[in-house]
Scaffold this motif. Sequence first.
Motif, PDB file in Angstrom:
ATOM      1  N   VAL A 175       0.837  -1.204   0.000  1.00 40.30           N
ATOM      2  CA  VAL A 175       0.000   0.000   0.000  1.00 40.30           C
ATOM      3  C   VAL A 175       0.873   1.255   0.000  1.00 40.30           C
ATOM      4  CG1 VAL A 175      -1.635   1.360   1.353  1.00 40.30           C
ATOM      5  CG2 VAL A 175      -1.991  -1.099   1.077  1.00 40.30           C
ATOM      6  N   SER A 176       1.826   1.320   0.921  1.00 41.33           N
ATOM      7  CA  SER A 176       2.672   2.519   1.006  1.00 41.33           C
ATOM      8  C   SER A 176       3.554   2.650  -0.234  1.00 41.33           C
ATOM      9  CB  SER A 176       3.537   2.469   2.272  1.00 41.33           C
ATOM     10  OG  SER A 176       4.357   1.320   2.302  1.00 41.33           O
ATOM     11  N   TYR A 177       4.027   1.527  -0.778  1.00 36.00           N
ATOM     12  CA  TYR A 177       4.867   1.552  -1.977  1.00 36.00           C
ATOM     13  C   TYR A 177       4.073   2.055  -3.181  1.00 36.00           C
ATOM     14  CZ  TYR A 177       8.638  -0.126  -5.084  1.00 36.00           C
ATOM     15  OH  TYR A 177       9.666  -0.222  -5.989  1.00 36.00           O
ATOM     16  N   ALA A 178       2.826   1.611  -3.313  1.00 35.64           N
ATOM     17  CA  ALA A 178       1.984   2.043  -4.430  1.00 35.64           C
ATOM     18  C   ALA A 178       1.740   3.554  -4.368  1.00 35.64           C
ATOM     19  CB  ALA A 178       0.656   1.296  -4.399  1.00 35.64           C
ATOM     20  N   ILE A 179       1.462   4.073  -3.191  1.00 42.59           N
ATOM     21  CA  ILE A 179       1.253   5.515  -3.040  1.00 42.59           C
ATOM     22  C   ILE A 179       2.540   6.273  -3.359  1.00 42.59           C
ATOM     23  CG2 ILE A 179       0.797   7.345  -1.353  1.00 42.59           C
ATOM     24  CD1 ILE A 179      -1.199   5.446  -0.018  1.00 42.59           C
TER      25      ILE A 179
ATOM     26  N   ALA B  84       3.028   9.160  -6.162  1.00 45.98           N
ATOM     27  CA  ALA B  84       3.546  10.478  -5.789  1.00 45.98           C
ATOM     28  C   ALA B  84       4.819  10.817  -6.554  1.00 45.98           C
ATOM     29  CB  ALA B  84       3.804  10.529  -4.280  1.00 45.98           C
ATOM     30  N   LEU B  85       5.682   9.839  -6.785  1.00 46.75           N
ATOM     31  CA  LEU B  85       6.875  10.066  -7.594  1.00 46.75           C
ATOM     32  C   LEU B  85       6.491  10.464  -9.015  1.00 46.75           C
ATOM     33  CD1 LEU B  85       9.101   7.069  -6.421  1.00 46.75           C
ATOM     34  CD2 LEU B  85       9.648   9.498  -6.142  1.00 46.75           C
ATOM     35  N   GLY B  86       5.431   9.845  -9.528  1.00 43.41           N
ATOM     36  CA  GLY B  86       4.962  10.183 -10.856  1.00 43.41           C
ATOM     37  C   GLY B  86       4.403  11.590 -10.960  1.00 43.41           C
ATOM     38  N   ASP B  87       4.039  12.193  -9.833  1.00 42.71           N
ATOM     39  CA  ASP B  87       3.508  13.555  -9.817  1.00 42.71           C
ATOM     40  C   ASP B  87       4.597  14.622  -9.842  1.00 42.71           C
ATOM     41  OD1 ASP B  87       0.948  12.646  -9.761  1.00 42.71           O
ATOM     42  OD2 ASP B  87       0.519  13.210  -7.690  1.00 42.71           O
ATOM     43  N   GLN B  88       5.860  14.209  -9.712  1.00 43.37           N
ATOM     44  CA  GLN B  88       6.946  15.189  -9.689  1.00 43.37           C
ATOM     45  C   GLN B  88       7.126  15.849 -11.052  1.00 43.37           C
ATOM     46  OE1 GLN B  88       8.294  15.727  -6.537  1.00 43.37           O
ATOM     47  NE2 GLN B  88       6.639  14.265  -6.152  1.00 43.37           N
TER      48      GLN B  88
ATOM     49  N   GLN C  26       6.072  15.573   7.048  1.00 42.56           N
ATOM     50  CA  GLN C  26       5.649  16.115   5.766  1.00 42.56           C
ATOM     51  C   GLN C  26       5.563  14.994   4.730  1.00 42.56           C
ATOM     52  OE1 GLN C  26       4.882  19.355   5.243  1.00 42.56           O
ATOM     53  NE2 GLN C  26       4.299  19.006   3.117  1.00 42.56           N
ATOM     54  N   PHE C  27       4.473  15.006   3.946  1.00 45.48           N
ATOM     55  CA  PHE C  27       4.332  14.044   2.859  1.00 45.48           C
ATOM     56  C   PHE C  27       3.479  14.688   1.770  1.00 45.48           C
ATOM     57  CE2 PHE C  27       2.850  10.216   0.642  1.00 45.48           C
ATOM     58  CZ  PHE C  27       4.036   9.492   0.560  1.00 45.48           C
ATOM     59  N   PRO C  28       3.794  14.450   0.492  1.00 47.12           N
ATOM     60  CA  PRO C  28       3.019  15.084  -0.581  1.00 47.12           C
ATOM     61  C   PRO C  28       1.561  14.670  -0.578  1.00 47.12           C
ATOM     62  CG  PRO C  28       4.827  13.747  -1.467  1.00 47.12           C
ATOM     63  CD  PRO C  28       4.878  13.620  -0.001  1.00 47.12           C
ATOM     64  N   ARG C  29       0.706  15.578  -1.034  1.00 43.33           N
ATOM     65  CA  ARG C  29      -0.717  15.280  -1.162  1.00 43.33           C
ATOM     66  C   ARG C  29      -1.049  14.916  -2.599  1.00 43.33           C
ATOM     67  NH1 ARG C  29      -3.611  20.513   1.062  1.00 43.33           N
ATOM     68  NH2 ARG C  29      -1.904  21.432  -0.138  1.00 43.33           N
ATOM     69  N   ASN C  30      -2.129  14.182  -2.763  1.00 42.66           N
ATOM     70  CA  ASN C  30      -2.618  13.841  -4.090  1.00 42.66           C
ATOM     71  C   ASN C  30      -3.124  15.102  -4.776  1.00 42.66           C
ATOM     72  OD1 ASN C  30      -3.761  12.697  -6.352  1.00 42.66           O
ATOM     73  ND2 ASN C  30      -5.563  11.933  -5.271  1.00 42.66           N
ATOM     74  N   GLN C  31      -2.548  15.438  -5.930  1.00 46.13           N
ATOM     75  CA  GLN C  31      -2.902  16.672  -6.617  1.00 46.13           C
ATOM     76  C   GLN C  31      -3.778  16.439  -7.854  1.00 46.13           C
ATOM     77  OE1 GLN C  31      -2.013  19.975  -5.646  1.00 46.13           O
ATOM     78  NE2 GLN C  31      -1.640  18.792  -3.783  1.00 46.13           N
TER      79      GLN C  31
ATOM     80  N   GLY D 270      -2.791   8.907 -13.568  1.00 42.85           N
ATOM     81  CA  GLY D 270      -1.854   8.715 -12.466  1.00 42.85           C
ATOM     82  C   GLY D 270      -2.132   7.497 -11.609  1.00 42.85           C
ATOM     83  N   ARG D 271      -2.981   6.592 -12.087  1.00 45.78           N
ATOM     84  CA  ARG D 271      -3.339   5.416 -11.292  1.00 45.78           C
ATOM     85  C   ARG D 271      -2.563   4.171 -11.690  1.00 45.78           C
ATOM     86  NH1 ARG D 271      -9.379   4.620 -12.337  1.00 45.78           N
ATOM     87  NH2 ARG D 271      -8.779   5.507 -14.344  1.00 45.78           N
ATOM     88  N   LEU D 272      -2.249   4.028 -12.974  1.00 46.49           N
ATOM     89  CA  LEU D 272      -1.693   2.762 -13.461  1.00 46.49           C
ATOM     90  C   LEU D 272      -0.208   2.591 -13.184  1.00 46.49           C
ATOM     91  CD1 LEU D 272      -3.556   2.257 -16.851  1.00 46.49           C
ATOM     92  CD2 LEU D 272      -4.226   1.589 -14.540  1.00 46.49           C
TER      93      LEU D 272
END
Length: 396
Positions: A129-133, A137-141, A196-201, A337-339
């Motif tokens: 679960v944490s790895y998937a998130i 989040a890395l993909g959102d950079q 601190q942790f990034p939020r889903n944007q 951003g899901r796949l």
Amino acid sequence: MTTTISKHSQASQVLTSGLNWSGRIGYFALLWVAMMGAAVTTLMPLILGAFSESGLFSVQQVGWLTSADVAGILLSSASAFLWVRKVPWKPVVALTLAGFIAANGISTSLTDFTSLLVCRFVAGLCCGVSYAIALAALGDQNNSDKAFGDAVTLQVIYGTIGFAILPWIIQHWGYAGIFQFFNISLLITFVLVWVQFPRNQRTSSQENTKIAVSPVALIFFAIVCYYFAQGLIWAHLERIGDAHGISSTDIGLILSAGFGISALGSWLSGPLAKKIGRPASLYLTLVLQLGCIVALMLMNQANAWIIYAIATVIYQIFWSFVVPIMMAIFNDSDKSGRLIVFCISAFKLGLVAGPPVAGFILASHSQYHVIVIGAMAIVVSIVCCHLASKQIASRT
């Protein structure tokens, strides 16, 4: 030629450069979550050995225990495309990290097979679960190539440290020592995430964007092929060295040194891909890795040590180099951003398929036939990566 950066990544809250202190902590927390997401599979050979050396379990039970974490990771990560953009990231990551820590702590005192099996499966679920998130989040950079490269670099560094000190820890504390080693890092990760942790944007409209199936299928197949090749080639590098008279001690030193040095590949992946473009980076990897494979196949007793050392180190550097590029292509192929979470499944499917196929080939052929099939799989993988990247560019 420039690399293709996904337009939607501009919505990222956390940037990979020019960060304030809060942003830097959030980005570092993200990298540590990704690092711990891969920790179990990176150090799996040592986990398997520790279970075996405990004398508490049969050979079959050791296999089940070793695969329990992976099964949990696969289950939770494969389902993540349904929920990864719908849940609040920080509390979910904090909760699953706490679950991972608790499962590791309980595992240190368990000697019953069934109880330990269940506990490791739960640990894998929390890890997945944490790895998937973290992958989402890395993909959102803004620069996903660099972000994935940073994550792989940290995973390699952690693996290098683990391979260096865990044998001594296992000697004194058995498999309990491994889980305590994990927990020290997980506690640091938990604190970083809490701060601190990034939020889903991604907005709901972005989430519902129609998925371009073709590039997604191509890059998924490419990653499976690449890791299938590693299941063939990497698993037989030790045997190739042994067949050419290199001692097991030297083989171990060469491969472990190459593993540590390979962090250079992932560290340089993002900047080099941005400078020369993804296609050039992909084919650079292909040429150099195929060159290393040819060198290993043609070396003789007189030059075996030096050829083996150079070829395996370069091979590992470009393994670490190309994986972040593949992950970035996967990320850009899906605007929802899901796949991206299916990267985890692709890694595992390829690695799981490789060794059984190698065994089938070895039943009637030689190790060189295994290596050739692996080389062919790398070629297919790189071509599919290029095609996926080309399709993404044409849609931009």
